[in-house]
Design a protein around this motif. Structure first.
Motif, short mmCIF file in Angstrom:
data_model
loop_
_atom_site.label_atom_id
_atom_site.label_comp_id
_atom_site.label_asym_id
_atom_site.label_seq_id
_atom_site.Cartn_x
_atom_site.Cartn_y
_atom_site.Cartn_z
N GLY A 111 0.80 -1.21 0.00
CA GLY A 111 0.00 0.00 0.00
C GLY A 111 0.84 1.27 0.00
N SER A 112 0.19 2.35 -0.33
CA SER A 112 0.90 3.63 -0.39
C SER A 112 1.38 4.07 0.99
CB SER A 112 0.00 4.69 -1.02
OG SER A 112 -1.14 4.92 -0.21
N THR A 113 0.67 3.68 2.04
CA THR A 113 1.08 4.04 3.39
C THR A 113 2.42 3.38 3.74
OG1 THR A 113 -1.22 4.23 4.06
CG2 THR A 113 0.39 4.05 5.81
N GLY A 170 8.20 6.84 10.18
CA GLY A 170 8.33 5.86 9.10
C GLY A 170 8.18 4.44 9.59
N GLY A 171 8.76 4.14 10.73
CA GLY A 171 8.62 2.80 11.31
C GLY A 171 7.18 2.50 11.66
N PHE A 172 6.49 3.49 12.20
CA PHE A 172 5.07 3.30 12.54
C PHE A 172 4.24 3.04 11.29
CE2 PHE A 172 0.80 5.05 13.12
CZ PHE A 172 0.35 4.25 14.15
N LEU A 173 4.44 3.87 10.27
CA LEU A 173 3.67 3.72 9.05
C LEU A 173 4.00 2.42 8.29
CD1 LEU A 173 3.67 7.35 7.59
CD2 LEU A 173 1.74 6.13 8.60
N ALA A 174 5.27 2.04 8.30
CA ALA A 174 5.67 0.88 7.51
C ALA A 174 5.39 -0.45 8.19
CB ALA A 174 7.17 0.98 7.18
N PHE A 175 5.50 -0.49 9.52
CA PHE A 175 5.45 -1.79 10.19
C PHE A 175 4.29 -1.96 11.18
CE2 PHE A 175 10.00 -1.02 9.25
CZ PHE A 175 10.12 -1.97 8.26
N VAL A 176 3.80 -0.89 11.76
CA VAL A 176 2.78 -1.03 12.81
C VAL A 176 1.38 -0.86 12.23
CG1 VAL A 176 1.92 -0.11 14.99
CG2 VAL A 176 4.38 -0.30 14.58
N ARG A 177 1.17 0.18 11.45
CA ARG A 177 -0.14 0.50 10.94
C ARG A 177 -0.56 -0.52 9.88
NH1 ARG A 177 -2.34 5.41 7.75
NH2 ARG A 177 -4.45 5.42 8.52
N LYS A 178 -1.82 -0.94 9.95
CA LYS A 178 -2.30 -1.95 8.99
C LYS A 178 -3.15 -1.35 7.91
CE LYS A 178 -1.98 -5.51 12.31
NZ LYS A 178 -2.31 -6.77 12.72
N VAL A 190 4.71 2.44 1.59
CA VAL A 190 5.75 3.07 0.77
C VAL A 190 6.19 4.39 1.39
CG1 VAL A 190 6.25 4.09 -1.48
CG2 VAL A 190 5.02 1.93 -1.35
N ILE A 191 5.22 5.18 1.82
CA ILE A 191 5.54 6.46 2.48
C ILE A 191 6.34 6.19 3.75
CG2 ILE A 191 4.54 8.44 3.68
CD1 ILE A 191 2.26 8.32 1.60
N GLY A 192 5.96 5.17 4.49
CA GLY A 192 6.69 4.81 5.70
C GLY A 192 8.13 4.42 5.42
N LEU A 193 8.35 3.64 4.38
CA LEU A 193 9.70 3.23 4.01
C LEU A 193 10.54 4.42 3.55
CD1 LEU A 193 9.00 -0.13 2.18
CD2 LEU A 193 10.03 0.20 4.44
N VAL A 194 9.92 5.33 2.80
CA VAL A 194 10.63 6.55 2.37
C VAL A 194 11.01 7.38 3.59
CG1 VAL A 194 10.36 8.73 1.14
CG2 VAL A 194 9.61 6.61 0.08
N LEU A 195 10.10 7.52 4.54
CA LEU A 195 10.42 8.27 5.77
C LEU A 195 11.55 7.61 6.55
CD1 LEU A 195 6.96 9.42 7.16
CD2 LEU A 195 8.87 10.87 6.49
N LEU A 196 11.55 6.29 6.58
CA LEU A 196 12.64 5.57 7.26
C LEU A 196 13.98 5.88 6.62
CD1 LEU A 196 11.30 2.02 8.10
CD2 LEU A 196 12.34 3.63 9.67
N VAL A 197 14.04 5.82 5.31
CA VAL A 197 15.29 6.08 4.60
C VAL A 197 15.75 7.53 4.80
CG1 VAL A 197 16.34 6.22 2.30
CG2 VAL A 197 14.92 4.27 2.90
#
Length: 67
Positions: free
Chosen positions: A2-4, A59-67, A6-13
């Protein structure tokens, strides 16, 4: 993916990159002198560190926690 996520991974990087540049800045001669004289890092260095930490957490929250 999902786009969420992807945004989370971008924020992590971006957050890791900001933390890296902030750490590199703390090792510079000018920042070391400023820290020695004032007891704290320059404002620019602090913004790198704070912004990087916030981006990693978000980014960690968006990529790994949020469903």
């Amino acid at each position: 993916m999902g786009s969420t996520k992807v945004i989370g991974l971008v924020l992590l990087v971006v957050g890791v990159a900001l933390l890296f540049f902030g750490y590199q800045s703390t090792q510079s001669v000018g920042d070391q002198i400023t820290e020695t004289l004032t007891g704290r890092f320059t404002d620019e260095t602090m913004w790198y560190l704070i912004g990087g930490a916030a981006a990693v957490v978000a980014g960690g929250f968006l990529a790994f926690v949020r469903k």
